[in-house]
Design an enzyme around this catalytic site. Structure first.
Site, PDB file in Angstrom:
ATOM      1  CG  ASP A   1      -1.015   7.235  -4.468  1.00 47.30           C
ATOM      2  OD1 ASP A   1      -1.665   8.251  -4.152  1.00 47.30           O
ATOM      3  OD2 ASP A   1      -1.016   6.190  -3.789  1.00 47.30           O
TER       4      ASP A   1
ATOM      5  CG  ASN B   1      -1.977  -1.095   1.114  1.00 44.63           C
ATOM      6  OD1 ASN B   1      -2.539  -1.342   0.053  1.00 44.63           O
ATOM      7  ND2 ASN B   1      -2.230  -1.779   2.214  1.00 44.63           N
ATOM      8  CB  CYS B   2      -0.182   4.733  -0.600  1.00 42.00           C
ATOM      9  SG  CYS B   2       0.500   6.386  -0.737  1.00 42.00           S
ATOM     10  N   PRO B   3       2.815   4.365   0.901  1.00 40.60           N
ATOM     11  CG  PRO B   3       4.701   5.537   1.743  1.00 40.60           C
ATOM     12  CD  PRO B   3       3.507   4.688   2.177  1.00 40.60           C
TER      13      PRO B   3
ATOM     14  CG  ASP C   1      -2.599   1.503  -2.969  1.00 40.87           C
ATOM     15  OD1 ASP C   1      -3.798   1.692  -2.678  1.00 40.87           O
ATOM     16  OD2 ASP C   1      -1.684   2.256  -2.591  1.00 40.87           O
TER      17      ASP C   1
END
Length: 78
Positions: free
Chosen positions: A49, A16-18, A43
Site C-alpha cells: 500500500d 487495517n487498510c486503508p 498491516d
C-alpha cells in the site's frame, strides 16, 4: 535502519487498510516539503500500500523495514 532525521512518527498498529494510508496522508499534508514521516503499522498489506501511495502522490518512499510484527515505512514529503 540508517540514522534519518524523522520529523514526525505515526503509530498505526492495529489498523487495517486503508486507515494507515489515510492517517499518513493527513499527517503529510500538515508537514513541510522535505520532512520525513515514519509510519509504524501491523498491516501486512501496508508494504504494498505505501509503495503504491508513494507512486501516486509523489511523496518519496525512503525505506521500508519489517521488525517483528511491525512494518516501518519512512516517507519524504514532496
Amino acid at each position: 535502519m540508517t540514522a534519518m532525521q524523522i520529523d514526525q512518527e505515526l503509530d498505526t498498529r492495529g489498523l487495517n487498510c486503508p486507515l494507515p494510508i489515510l492517517k499518513a496522508k493527513k499527517a503529510l499534508t500538515a508537514m513541510q516539503s522535505g520532512q520525513l514521516l515514519k509510519v509504524v503499522s501491523t498491516d501486512k498489506g501496508s508494504l504494498r500500500d505505501f509503495a503504491a501511495f508513494s507512486k501516486q502522490t509523489g511523496n518519496e518512499l525512503m525505506s521500508q523495514e519489517t521488525v517483528g510484527d511491525d512494518f516501518i515505512h519512512v516517507l519524504k514529503r514532496r
